[in-house]
Scaffold this motif. Structure first.
Motif, PDB file in Angstrom:
ATOM      1  N   ALA A   1      30.845  22.758 -23.871  1.00 16.86           N
ATOM      2  CA  ALA A   1      31.543  21.413 -23.262  1.00 16.86           C
ATOM      3  C   ALA A   1      30.358  20.570 -22.833  1.00 16.86           C
ATOM      4  O   ALA A   1      30.595  19.321 -22.429  1.00 16.86           O
ATOM      5  CB  ALA A   1      32.272  21.805 -22.268  1.00 16.86           C
TER       6      ALA A   1
ATOM      7  N   TYR B   1      32.649  16.300 -22.466  1.00 18.25           N
ATOM      8  CA  TYR B   1      34.155  16.268 -22.780  1.00 18.25           C
ATOM      9  C   TYR B   1      34.994  15.522 -21.857  1.00 18.25           C
ATOM     10  O   TYR B   1      35.193  16.149 -20.918  1.00 18.25           O
ATOM     11  CB  TYR B   1      34.595  17.752 -22.800  1.00 18.25           C
ATOM     12  CG  TYR B   1      35.865  18.155 -23.621  1.00 18.25           C
ATOM     13  CD1 TYR B   1      36.227  17.555 -24.760  1.00 18.25           C
ATOM     14  CD2 TYR B   1      36.808  18.904 -23.052  1.00 18.25           C
ATOM     15  CE1 TYR B   1      37.325  17.781 -25.436  1.00 18.25           C
ATOM     16  CE2 TYR B   1      38.083  19.041 -23.620  1.00 18.25           C
ATOM     17  CZ  TYR B   1      38.200  18.515 -24.730  1.00 18.25           C
ATOM     18  OH  TYR B   1      39.503  18.812 -25.439  1.00 18.25           O
TER      19      TYR B   1
ATOM     20  N   GLU C   1      29.680  17.222 -27.384  1.00 23.25           N
ATOM     21  CA  GLU C   1      29.903  17.791 -25.920  1.00 23.25           C
ATOM     22  C   GLU C   1      28.664  19.007 -25.813  1.00 23.25           C
ATOM     23  O   GLU C   1      28.739  20.065 -26.360  1.00 23.25           O
ATOM     24  CB  GLU C   1      30.962  18.705 -25.700  1.00 23.25           C
ATOM     25  CG  GLU C   1      32.396  17.864 -25.904  1.00 23.25           C
ATOM     26  CD  GLU C   1      32.692  17.685 -27.384  1.00 23.25           C
ATOM     27  OE1 GLU C   1      33.323  16.705 -27.660  1.00 23.25           O
ATOM     28  OE2 GLU C   1      32.206  18.572 -28.105  1.00 23.25           O
TER      29      GLU C   1
ATOM     30  N   GLN D   1      42.480  13.094 -24.296  1.00 17.77           N
ATOM     31  CA  GLN D   1      41.039  12.975 -24.539  1.00 17.77           C
ATOM     32  C   GLN D   1      40.806  11.355 -24.340  1.00 17.77           C
ATOM     33  O   GLN D   1      39.752  10.747 -23.903  1.00 17.77           O
ATOM     34  CB  GLN D   1      40.532  13.455 -25.716  1.00 17.77           C
ATOM     35  CG  GLN D   1      39.257  12.924 -26.116  1.00 17.77           C
ATOM     36  CD  GLN D   1      38.230  14.118 -25.539  1.00 17.77           C
ATOM     37  OE1 GLN D   1      38.462  14.517 -24.369  1.00 17.77           O
ATOM     38  NE2 GLN D   1      37.210  14.310 -26.213  1.00 17.77           N
TER      39      GLN D   1
ATOM     40  N   ILE E   1      37.644  21.110 -28.088  1.00 20.62           N
ATOM     41  CA  ILE E   1      36.435  21.990 -28.315  1.00 20.62           C
ATOM     42  C   ILE E   1      36.987  23.513 -28.762  1.00 20.62           C
ATOM     43  O   ILE E   1      38.136  23.793 -28.536  1.00 20.62           O
ATOM     44  CB  ILE E   1      35.774  21.824 -27.139  1.00 20.62           C
ATOM     45  CG1 ILE E   1      36.586  22.314 -25.730  1.00 20.62           C
ATOM     46  CG2 ILE E   1      35.017  20.690 -26.826  1.00 20.62           C
ATOM     47  CD1 ILE E   1      35.775  22.236 -24.518  1.00 20.62           C
TER      48      ILE E   1
ATOM     49  N   GLU F   1      38.273  24.823 -22.648  1.00 25.15           N
ATOM     50  CA  GLU F   1      38.591  24.042 -21.327  1.00 25.15           C
ATOM     51  C   GLU F   1      38.719  24.433 -20.032  1.00 25.15           C
ATOM     52  O   GLU F   1      38.371  23.967 -19.031  1.00 25.15           O
ATOM     53  CB  GLU F   1      39.695  23.122 -21.931  1.00 25.15           C
ATOM     54  CG  GLU F   1      39.318  22.172 -23.096  1.00 25.15           C
ATOM     55  CD  GLU F   1      40.727  21.546 -23.829  1.00 25.15           C
ATOM     56  OE1 GLU F   1      41.829  21.459 -22.945  1.00 25.15           O
ATOM     57  OE2 GLU F   1      40.750  20.868 -24.697  1.00 25.15           O
TER      58      GLU F   1
END
Length: 356
Positions: free
Chosen positions: A335, A142, A120, A14, A100, A257
């Motif tokens: 997201a 994100y 997000e 990240q 997330i 994701e």
């Protein structure tokens, strides 16, 4: 100088796109990395691979002392930091949650006293603002996915892993708890022989003694010819997501994701619960999972049990677009923008005059 607080190795994917954007704009970057007996191999590998400038600490107190002495412009955190209030007037603090998805901790981490939290999407921004009306939230998207969206993440060399590049590739990325690992067939890779299987478990499953039975199963599956088991040092999920045609997972951040990449997901509804989460203690499981778990269940096709997992996977490989509309809808809410520019928006804020 801008610091990144890296309590665990899985925070780094990240951070990296934001770090790269800051370096491209001439900023100095420093990582505060926490030593850990069961994570040290992964930490050493990541620090070396990415040539990070690092100060090692043993605990949060040592990290705090570093920040108080170094006085960086910003410290970016991937989770709560109990002593964030002590940094007021010393440096600015930002929270960039490392995942997330549906776990309630996504929201409760904002109880930490940070100057800003990057979030997000508009839905989550509004919900966080309702929960914490006096705090500052900025919708950036994100950042972790930026390298795939930008096309700079090449993925894995499937053939070099001993797999067959002519086969479709499945990614099994279960979380550590509650997990489907214990409920999978003992020799399930044999039943999926027409597929390559990438095993990318949460690092807790491979490194923590509490999950030694999970590790034994994962290592057993890793011995099948059509399987590659990622070692704990291979902490970044992005190359695996870039290379896979379909993801099998539990209620994890990885599930959302992967869906954000508009690729099919199979959501395992079967998972192992400890006795302390069953029966009269089921409320503990309910408290652990956010209401979004049920709100966003439609993002993927579900496998109610291991017995029907194969047929669900086969159906989704044959019809990868069947949940495209649902993926787009829920990705927008969970997201936010998926345009490869999330890290740019974060850096724009960090370097903006309004917060300098």
């Amino acid at each position: 100088m801008i610091c990144f607080d890296m309590l665990h190795p899985y925070y780094l994917p990240q951070y990296l796109p934001v770090m790269d954007e800051l370096i491209a704009r001439g900023e100095s970057i420093h990582f505060i990395v926490y030593r850990s007996e069961d994570q040290q191999a992964a930490l050493d590998a990541l620090v070396g691979k990415h040539k990070l400038t690092v100060t090692w600490v043993d605990n949060e107190e040592q990290a705090l002392n570093y920040y108080l002495e170094a006085k960086p412009a910003w410290v970016v955190f991937g989770n709560t930091f109990a002593n964030a209030v002590k940094l007021k007037g010393i440096c600015r603090t930002a929270l960039m949650q490392h995942g997330i998805g549906p776990k309630s901790c996504y929201y409760t981490v904002s109880e930490s006293d940070m100057d800003v939290r990057f979030v997000e999407g508009d839905y989550r921004l509004k919900r966080l603002q309702q929960l914490f009306p006096t705090k500052t939230f900025v919708d950036t998207g994100y950042a972790k996915l930026d390298p795939i969206i930008q096309g700079v993440e090449p993925g894995l060399d499937i053939e070099s892993l001993g797999l067959d590049p002519s086969k479709p590739t499945l990614l099994y990325a279960p979380t550590f708890y509650p997990s489907s690992i214990e409920k999978m067939g003992r020799d399930w890779p044999a039943a999926f022989a027409e597929y390559n299987i990438l095993l990318k478990p949460h690092y807790f499953s491979l490194s923590k003694s509490n999950y030694k039975k999970q590790k034994q199963l994962l290592e057993h599956w890793g011995r099948f010819d059509n399987v590659y088991l990622a070692p704990v040092e291979q902490a970044n999920l992005l190359p695996f997501m870039a290379s896979a045609d379909l993801l099998i997972s539990d209620a994890s951040s990885a599930l959302f994701e992967f869906a954000a990449l508009d690729k099919p997901v199979v959501w395992c509804d079967f998972y192992h619960l400890r006795w302390s989460y069953r029966g009269i203690f089921k409320f503990r499981f309910t408290n652990r999972m956010d209401e979004d778990l049920y709100k966003y269940a439609g993002v993927a096709m579900h496998a109610a049990s291991y017995k029907n997992l194969k047929s669900v996977v086969d159906e989704q490989i044959a019809n990868p677009e069947s949940f495209a509309a649902q993926r787009a809808k829920y990705t927008h809410e969970l997201a936010g923008k998926v345009d490869g520019l999330c890290s740019q928006r974060i850096v724009d804020y960090l370097l903006s005059d309004e917060v300098s």
